[in-house]
Write an enzyme that holds these catalytic residues in place. Structure first.
Site, short mmCIF file in Angstrom:
data_model
loop_
_atom_site.label_atom_id
_atom_site.label_comp_id
_atom_site.label_asym_id
_atom_site.label_seq_id
_atom_site.Cartn_x
_atom_site.Cartn_y
_atom_site.Cartn_z
N ASP A 1 -5.88 5.19 -0.59
CA ASP A 1 -5.09 4.52 0.46
C ASP A 1 -4.11 5.48 1.14
O ASP A 1 -3.07 5.05 1.66
CB ASP A 1 -4.31 3.34 -0.12
N HIS B 1 0.84 -1.21 0.00
CA HIS B 1 0.00 0.00 0.00
C HIS B 1 0.88 1.26 0.00
O HIS B 1 1.02 1.95 1.01
CB HIS B 1 -0.94 -0.01 1.21
N ARG C 1 3.05 3.67 -5.49
CA ARG C 1 2.96 2.94 -6.76
C ARG C 1 1.61 2.23 -6.88
O ARG C 1 1.03 2.15 -7.96
CB ARG C 1 4.11 1.92 -6.89
N HIS C 2 1.11 1.72 -5.76
CA HIS C 2 -0.23 1.11 -5.76
C HIS C 2 -1.28 2.17 -6.08
O HIS C 2 -2.22 1.91 -6.84
CB HIS C 2 -0.52 0.46 -4.40
N ASP D 1 -9.11 -1.31 -7.63
CA ASP D 1 -8.30 -1.58 -6.44
C ASP D 1 -7.71 -2.99 -6.48
O ASP D 1 -6.63 -3.23 -5.93
CB ASP D 1 -9.17 -1.39 -5.19
N TYR E 1 1.60 -8.53 4.47
CA TYR E 1 0.69 -9.32 5.29
C TYR E 1 1.44 -9.95 6.46
O TYR E 1 0.98 -9.92 7.60
CB TYR E 1 0.02 -10.41 4.44
#
Length: 345
Positions: A210, A169, A172-173, A319, A341
């Site tokens: 984000d 996140h 670039r995302h 997304d 994660y």
């Protein structure tokens, strides 16, 4: 004979005196239990010395524990929301925009930007910023809404500065999602169906969706009872935070690309942008999809509720759009997502 008797008597007295002394000593010893007292004192001294040693160790351990707690608090503060937006410098727009290293887009890049196959890994931050700037110009948003081009530059720079360096996140995302939104608008001719205000909301929500993401998802926020979870009552804490940061940036005059809108129009844009960003919470996926399924067979572009639902589906698609990109573009995102994660475990 007298001398012998005298010697005997003297010796006898001496022994008698010695016996008396011994008895007295024994009596004193028994009376005061000197030996036992010595032993007891020795034992107590040993216990006290051990206690002092243990207490000293406890002090060291307590101090170490305090330092560990302090370090943990600092780490949690930096990672888990307790210092969100304390760094006001991030919200301060850059004023060196005229020297902003603009990337001059070639015609090949301009054409590629409109395609889902666009390789977002080939570009540096200033190049991605130039691409975002081009999108707003190309869609006619700058001209139609009289957006100051310098304000647009400052806003994009401020947006960039308020994305963290997370594995997934990150800025670039943000660019990836916005580029897919731009592609869908162009390839699906959405400007023929949507108003320009709708297009502006779609693009702006994608850019801001984000902002200041900490790298820890909503489940983590809620389970860890972070400041964000408490602030937003466990209801989409991250998405609410992204909205708040977005409009804190817009509250800066030098970054307010909506400055030429009247209050009512701004209210519409604000509400539309918030609605779309909140829709990116995957906890609402089933709810939004069910709502769209009920409308899709008799979809009406003149129905505001139908249009809002479609816009929510569009930003959700963007997304998670990596899956429809070429393998060489999509696959690196899997590693990024897994890395982020497992930081939460």
């Amino acid at each position: 004979m007298y001398q012998a008797l005298s010697h005997f008597l003297f010796t006898d007295k001496e022994e008698l005196f010695q016996n008396v002394l011994t008895q007295v000593a024994e009596q004193f010893s028994r009376a005061f239990k000197i030996n036992e007292l010595k032993t007891e004192v020795t034992n107590r001294l040993a216990m006290l010395e051990k206690r002092v040693e243990l207490e000293g160790m406890k002090v060291v351990e307590i101090e170490k524990c305090r330092n560990d707690i302090k370090k943990l608090r600092v780490e949690m503060a930096s990672r888990n929301n307790s210092t969100f937006l304390e760094d006001t410098k991030k919200l301060t727009p850059r004023r060196d925009v005229p020297s902003y290293p603009k990337y001059m887009l070639s015609q090949q890049t301009i054409d590629a930007l409109k395609k889902p196959a666009f390789d977002i890994w080939l570009w540096e931050a200033n190049e991605m910023l130039s691409c975002l700037e081009h999108m707003y110009h190309d869609l006619g948003l700058v001209k139609d809404f009289n957006i100051n081009p310098i304000t647009l530059k400052r806003w994009l720079l401020c947006i960039h500065d308020n994305y963290r360096n997370n594995p997934f996140h990150n800025f670039r995302h943000c660019f990836c999602v916005t580029q897919m939104m731009y592609s869908m608008i162009c390839l699906c001719s959405l400007q023929e169906k949507f108003t320009q205000v709708d297009i502006l909301i779609l693009m702006t929500a994608a850019v801001c969706h984000d902002l200041d993401h900490p790298g820890f998802n909503n489940t983590y926020q809620i389970n860890a009872r972070t400041e964000l979870a408490v602030r937003y009552n466990d209801i989409s804490p991250l998405e609410n935070h992204h909205c708040a940061v977005a409009f804190q940036i817009f509250s800066q005059p030098d970054c307010n690309i909506f400055s030429n809108f009247d209050p009512e129009a701004f209210k519409q844009i604000r509400q539309g942008t918030i609605t779309l960003i909140l829709a990116t919470d995957m906890a609402r996926h089933g709810e939004i999809l069910d709502s769209f399924k009920q409308k899709v067979d008799n979809f009406d572009y003149t129905d505001e509720e139908h249009v809002t639902c479609l816009k929510m589906v569009l930003i959700k698609c963007c997304d998670i759009s990596n899956e429809v990109r070429p393998m060489e573009v999509a696959e690196p995102w899997v590693d990024c997502l897994l890395e982020e994660y497992f930081m939460q475990v």
